[in-house]
Write a protein that holds these residues in place. Structure first.
Motif, mmCIF file in Angstrom:
data_model
loop_
_atom_site.group_PDB
_atom_site.id
_atom_site.type_symbol
_atom_site.label_atom_id
_atom_site.label_comp_id
_atom_site.label_asym_id
_atom_site.label_seq_id
_atom_site.Cartn_x
_atom_site.Cartn_y
_atom_site.Cartn_z
ATOM 1 N N THR A 57 18.333 54.593 44.653
ATOM 2 C CA THR A 57 18.084 54.930 43.293
ATOM 3 C C THR A 57 17.634 53.698 42.458
ATOM 4 O OG1 THR A 57 20.388 54.473 42.750
ATOM 5 C CG2 THR A 57 19.926 56.849 43.319
ATOM 6 N N ALA A 58 16.860 54.072 41.574
ATOM 7 C CA ALA A 58 16.441 52.863 40.507
ATOM 8 C C ALA A 58 17.534 51.874 40.178
ATOM 9 C CB ALA A 58 15.516 53.300 39.358
ATOM 10 N N SER A 59 18.609 52.424 39.712
ATOM 11 C CA SER A 59 19.908 51.541 39.304
ATOM 12 C C SER A 59 21.248 52.109 39.722
ATOM 13 C CB SER A 59 19.701 51.327 37.604
ATOM 14 O OG SER A 59 19.909 52.794 37.100
ATOM 15 N N ALA A 60 22.286 51.265 39.830
ATOM 16 C CA ALA A 60 23.402 51.797 40.188
ATOM 17 C C ALA A 60 24.045 52.317 38.900
ATOM 18 C CB ALA A 60 24.275 50.597 40.336
ATOM 19 N N PRO A 61 24.986 53.607 39.334
ATOM 20 C CA PRO A 61 25.839 54.086 38.113
ATOM 21 C C PRO A 61 26.765 53.217 37.393
ATOM 22 C CG PRO A 61 26.732 54.744 40.451
ATOM 23 C CD PRO A 61 25.380 54.001 40.650
ATOM 24 N N GLU A 62 26.987 53.472 36.159
ATOM 25 C CA GLU A 62 27.500 52.522 35.319
ATOM 26 C C GLU A 62 28.899 52.781 35.847
ATOM 27 O OE1 GLU A 62 28.905 52.462 30.665
ATOM 28 O OE2 GLU A 62 27.146 53.289 31.173
ATOM 29 N N ALA A 63 29.668 51.662 35.787
ATOM 30 C CA ALA A 63 31.186 51.652 36.357
ATOM 31 C C ALA A 63 31.902 52.004 35.182
ATOM 32 C CB ALA A 63 31.411 50.271 36.796
ATOM 33 N N LEU A 64 32.991 52.940 35.287
ATOM 34 C CA LEU A 64 34.197 53.249 34.569
ATOM 35 C C LEU A 64 35.222 52.120 34.551
ATOM 36 C CD1 LEU A 64 34.384 56.904 34.753
ATOM 37 C CD2 LEU A 64 33.265 55.753 33.084
ATOM 38 N N ALA A 65 35.376 51.454 33.247
ATOM 39 C CA ALA A 65 36.644 50.559 33.300
ATOM 40 C C ALA A 65 37.749 50.868 31.963
ATOM 41 C CB ALA A 65 35.898 49.167 33.231
ATOM 42 N N PRO A 66 38.631 51.661 32.310
ATOM 43 C CA PRO A 66 39.556 52.081 31.353
ATOM 44 C C PRO A 66 40.192 50.582 30.707
ATOM 45 C CG PRO A 66 40.319 52.900 33.226
ATOM 46 C CD PRO A 66 39.042 52.355 33.495
ATOM 47 N N ARG A 67 40.362 50.631 29.409
ATOM 48 C CA ARG A 67 40.950 49.531 28.899
ATOM 49 C C ARG A 67 42.846 49.788 28.714
ATOM 50 N NH1 ARG A 67 36.098 49.253 26.170
ATOM 51 N NH2 ARG A 67 36.986 50.515 24.547
ATOM 52 N N ALA A 68 42.880 51.030 28.821
ATOM 53 C CA ALA A 68 44.276 51.544 28.777
ATOM 54 C C ALA A 68 44.471 52.689 29.637
ATOM 55 C CB ALA A 68 44.543 51.811 27.504
ATOM 56 N N ALA A 84 42.401 48.175 36.171
ATOM 57 C CA ALA A 84 42.569 47.312 37.512
ATOM 58 C C ALA A 84 41.712 46.268 37.477
ATOM 59 C CB ALA A 84 42.668 48.216 38.525
ATOM 60 N N ALA A 85 41.868 45.204 38.136
ATOM 61 C CA ALA A 85 40.937 44.390 38.627
ATOM 62 C C ALA A 85 39.847 44.642 39.518
ATOM 63 C CB ALA A 85 41.679 43.118 39.022
ATOM 64 N N ALA A 86 40.302 45.649 40.512
ATOM 65 C CA ALA A 86 39.499 46.309 41.733
ATOM 66 C C ALA A 86 39.655 47.678 41.494
ATOM 67 C CB ALA A 86 39.919 45.726 43.164
ATOM 68 N N PRO A 87 38.840 48.586 41.025
ATOM 69 C CA PRO A 87 39.145 49.939 40.951
ATOM 70 C C PRO A 87 39.439 50.574 42.438
ATOM 71 C CG PRO A 87 37.102 49.421 39.782
ATOM 72 C CD PRO A 87 37.668 48.142 40.519
ATOM 73 N N ARG A 88 40.430 51.316 42.490
ATOM 74 C CA ARG A 88 40.855 52.113 43.630
ATOM 75 C C ARG A 88 41.059 53.501 43.422
ATOM 76 N NH1 ARG A 88 42.639 51.322 48.234
ATOM 77 N NH2 ARG A 88 42.587 49.105 48.380
ATOM 78 N N LEU A 89 40.497 54.357 44.049
ATOM 79 C CA LEU A 89 40.721 55.873 44.047
ATOM 80 C C LEU A 89 41.639 56.318 45.126
ATOM 81 C CD1 LEU A 89 39.845 58.648 43.000
ATOM 82 C CD2 LEU A 89 38.075 58.835 44.754
ATOM 83 N N THR A 90 42.983 56.878 44.642
ATOM 84 C CA THR A 90 43.902 57.365 45.487
ATOM 85 C C THR A 90 44.180 58.848 45.215
ATOM 86 O OG1 THR A 90 44.877 55.367 45.586
ATOM 87 C CG2 THR A 90 46.243 57.185 46.245
ATOM 88 N N TYR A 91 44.076 59.721 45.896
ATOM 89 C CA TYR A 91 44.206 61.293 45.999
ATOM 90 C C TYR A 91 45.414 61.698 46.882
ATOM 91 C CZ TYR A 91 42.941 66.138 46.185
ATOM 92 O OH TYR A 91 42.957 67.301 46.014
ATOM 93 N N SER A 105 47.121 62.512 51.769
ATOM 94 C CA SER A 105 46.540 61.625 50.834
ATOM 95 C C SER A 105 45.534 60.745 51.317
ATOM 96 C CB SER A 105 47.752 60.474 50.575
ATOM 97 O OG SER A 105 48.879 61.007 49.959
ATOM 98 N N PHE A 106 44.868 59.950 50.416
ATOM 99 C CA PHE A 106 43.573 59.219 50.884
ATOM 100 C C PHE A 106 43.473 58.313 49.599
ATOM 101 C CE2 PHE A 106 39.192 57.967 51.248
ATOM 102 C CZ PHE A 106 39.191 57.750 52.478
ATOM 103 N N SER A 107 43.152 56.794 50.109
ATOM 104 C CA SER A 107 42.929 55.878 49.029
ATOM 105 C C SER A 107 41.692 55.001 49.701
ATOM 106 C CB SER A 107 44.144 55.175 48.980
ATOM 107 O OG SER A 107 44.117 54.214 47.833
ATOM 108 N N PHE A 108 40.927 54.570 48.811
ATOM 109 C CA PHE A 108 40.020 53.660 48.954
ATOM 110 C C PHE A 108 39.626 52.539 47.834
ATOM 111 C CE2 PHE A 108 37.213 57.052 47.796
ATOM 112 C CZ PHE A 108 36.061 56.220 47.051
ATOM 113 N N CYS A 109 39.049 51.417 48.128
ATOM 114 C CA CYS A 109 38.634 50.670 46.798
ATOM 115 C C CYS A 109 37.203 50.970 46.639
ATOM 116 C CB CYS A 109 38.865 49.281 47.290
ATOM 117 S SG CYS A 109 38.305 48.165 46.193
ATOM 118 N N VAL A 110 36.937 51.309 45.309
ATOM 119 C CA VAL A 110 35.801 51.847 44.666
ATOM 120 C C VAL A 110 34.466 50.707 45.072
ATOM 121 C CG1 VAL A 110 34.399 52.555 42.893
ATOM 122 C CG2 VAL A 110 36.655 53.359 43.082
ATOM 123 N N HIS A 111 34.872 49.623 44.801
ATOM 124 C CA HIS A 111 33.907 48.510 45.038
ATOM 125 C C HIS A 111 33.768 47.921 46.554
ATOM 126 C CE1 HIS A 111 32.638 48.159 40.975
ATOM 127 N NE2 HIS A 111 33.970 48.104 40.519
#
Length: 140
Positions: A57-68, A84-91, A105-111
Motif C-alpha cells: 500500500t502507499a502508506s501504513a494504516p494510522e495506529a490507534l493509541a488510546p490515552r485512557a 500501552a507502550a507496545a500494542p498487543r491484541l489478546t482475544y 485464546s490468542f495474543s500477539f504484539c501488533v508492532h
C-alpha cells in the motif's frame, strides 16, 4: 453496509486469515450478508489470499493509541483498549456449555511480526446443530 444499518456475519475466519497473511488494508466486495463458513477455519481463506497475492500500500494504516482505557460491551461480550507502550491484541472466547469449541485464546504484539497462517489457520468454529442450535435459538 452503506450506512443503512446492514451488517455482515461470519467474518471472523476471513479477518483471522487476513491478519495471518499480514494484510493491514483491503477491500472485500460481497453479494450476501454472510461470508461462506467453508470448513469452519481460516485456512481456506488464507490459501485463497496467498493464491491471489498481496500488493504493498502507499502508506501504513494510522495506529490507534488510546490515552485512557476504552471499554465497550454488548450483552455478555466486551472489548477494552488500554494504553500501552507496545500494542498487543489478546482475544479469548469461551462458549461454556458448547464443549466442542470450549475456551480459546490468542495474543500477539501488533508492532511485531504478524501471526502466521499456521497459528490462526487451524482454529475452528463448531458449525454443528448441537453447537450452534441452542445459541441461535436463544436469539430468536
Amino acid at each position: 453496509g452503506g450506512g443503512g444499518g446492514g451488517g455482515v456475519r461470519t467474518v471472523e475466519h476471513l479477518l483471522a486469515a487476513l491478519c495471518g497473511a499480514g494484510v493491514s488494508s483491503c477491500t472485500v466486495a460481497l453479494d450476501a450478508q454472510e461470508l461462506p463458513i467453508l470448513d469452519g477455519s481460516s485456512a481456506p481463506w488464507l490459501k485463497l489470499i496467498r493464491a491471489a497475492g498481496l500488493a504493498p500500500t502507499a502508506s501504513a494504516p494510522e495506529a490507534l493509541a488510546p490515552r485512557a482505557p476504552v471499554w465497550a460491551a454488548h450483552g455478555d461480550a466486551w472489548v477494552v483498549a488500554m494504553p500501552a507502550a507496545a500494542p498487543r491484541l489478546t482475544y479469548t472466547i469461551d462458549f461454556g456449555a458448547f464443549a466442542p469449541i470450549g475456551r480459546q485464546s490468542f495474543s500477539f504484539c501488533v508492532h511485531g511480526p504478524p501471526p502466521t497462517g499456521r497459528s490462526v489457520g487451524a482454529a475452528h468454529t463448531d458449525g454443528s446443530r448441537a453447537g450452534v442450535g441452542p445459541a441461535a435459538d436463544a436469539l430468536i
